[in-house]
Design a protein around this motif. Sequence first.
Motif, mmCIF file in Angstrom:
data_model
loop_
_atom_site.group_PDB
_atom_site.id
_atom_site.type_symbol
_atom_site.label_atom_id
_atom_site.label_comp_id
_atom_site.label_asym_id
_atom_site.label_seq_id
_atom_site.Cartn_x
_atom_site.Cartn_y
_atom_site.Cartn_z
ATOM 1 N N TYR A 53 0.809 -1.213 0.000
ATOM 2 C CA TYR A 53 0.000 0.000 0.000
ATOM 3 C C TYR A 53 0.851 1.276 0.000
ATOM 4 N N SER A 55 2.729 4.430 -1.124
ATOM 5 C CA SER A 55 2.413 5.354 -2.210
ATOM 6 C C SER A 55 3.535 5.463 -3.237
ATOM 7 N N LYS A 56 3.132 5.552 -4.496
ATOM 8 C CA LYS A 56 4.091 5.825 -5.574
ATOM 9 C C LYS A 56 3.935 7.271 -6.046
ATOM 10 N N ASP A 57 2.986 7.973 -5.456
ATOM 11 C CA ASP A 57 2.699 9.335 -5.864
ATOM 12 C C ASP A 57 3.801 10.287 -5.412
ATOM 13 N N ARG A 105 10.485 0.878 -2.944
ATOM 14 C CA ARG A 105 9.134 0.708 -2.402
ATOM 15 C C ARG A 105 8.864 -0.756 -2.070
ATOM 16 N N TYR A 143 10.998 9.732 -0.025
ATOM 17 C CA TYR A 143 10.025 8.649 0.001
ATOM 18 C C TYR A 143 10.101 7.858 1.299
ATOM 19 N N TRP A 147 6.990 6.931 3.524
ATOM 20 C CA TRP A 147 6.592 5.532 3.673
ATOM 21 C C TRP A 147 6.620 5.066 5.117
ATOM 22 N N ASP A 150 3.676 5.946 7.023
ATOM 23 C CA ASP A 150 2.457 5.258 6.587
ATOM 24 C C ASP A 150 2.385 3.803 7.059
#
Length: 191
Positions: A53, A55-57, A105, A143, A147, A150
Motif C-alpha cells: 500500500y 504510495s508511488k505518488d 518501495r 520517500y 513511507w 504510513d
Amino acid sequence: MAEDEEFSLFAEEVKGIRPLKKTEVYLGKKQGETDFQARQKAALEGKFEDKNYLSKDYVERVDPNDMLEFKRSGVQDGVFKRLRQGKYGVESRLDLHRRTVEEARREVFQFTQDCMNHDIRVGIIVHGKGDRTPENQATLKSYINKWLRDIDEVMAFHSAQRYHGGLGAVYVLFKKSEKARLENWERHQKR
C-alpha cells in the motif's frame, strides 16, 4: 407501446452508427499472447500490488541535509532518545543505494514484513543523502520519510548516528509482536 413502435424508436436512435473494423478494436492483449497468459500476468501483478500500500505518488521533498524523525504517540521519550542516539542494537539492515523508487518501495515493504515476522525491534535503512543526484533531489530519502510514517508497524524512526550512515540512513523502531509482548508481560509479572 407496441413492438413496432419500440423497433422504430430503436432504429431512429441507432441511425448513422457503423460497425467497427477489427483494426479499430483493442482486445487488451499483446501480439502472440494468449488470453490465459494475459489473465495470469494481470492476476500476479494485481496480487502483488494489493498487498503493498506504499504510495508511488509525489511526496514532499526533503533536503539532503535534513534530519528525519518521527514518533507515534505512546512511544516513551526515553525510548525515542535511545533510538536517536543509536543505543539500541541494530538487528536488521536494508541498503537502498542505486535503487529506483519502485524497487525501494517493494524492498521497504518486504523489509518491514520480514522484521515483523522475525520479532525484530530495531532496523536500519540506508537510503543515501541524495546530494549527488541532479539538483540535490534526495528522492529516496523523501520517500522513506513518507513511507515509514504510513507503515503502522513503524513506531518511530530517526536519522542515524554518523558511524551508522548519518543523514543517509535511518533507525527504525518496529512494534513488538504479540509473542514479544506476551513474553515481556510474563517476565515482568514474575518480579
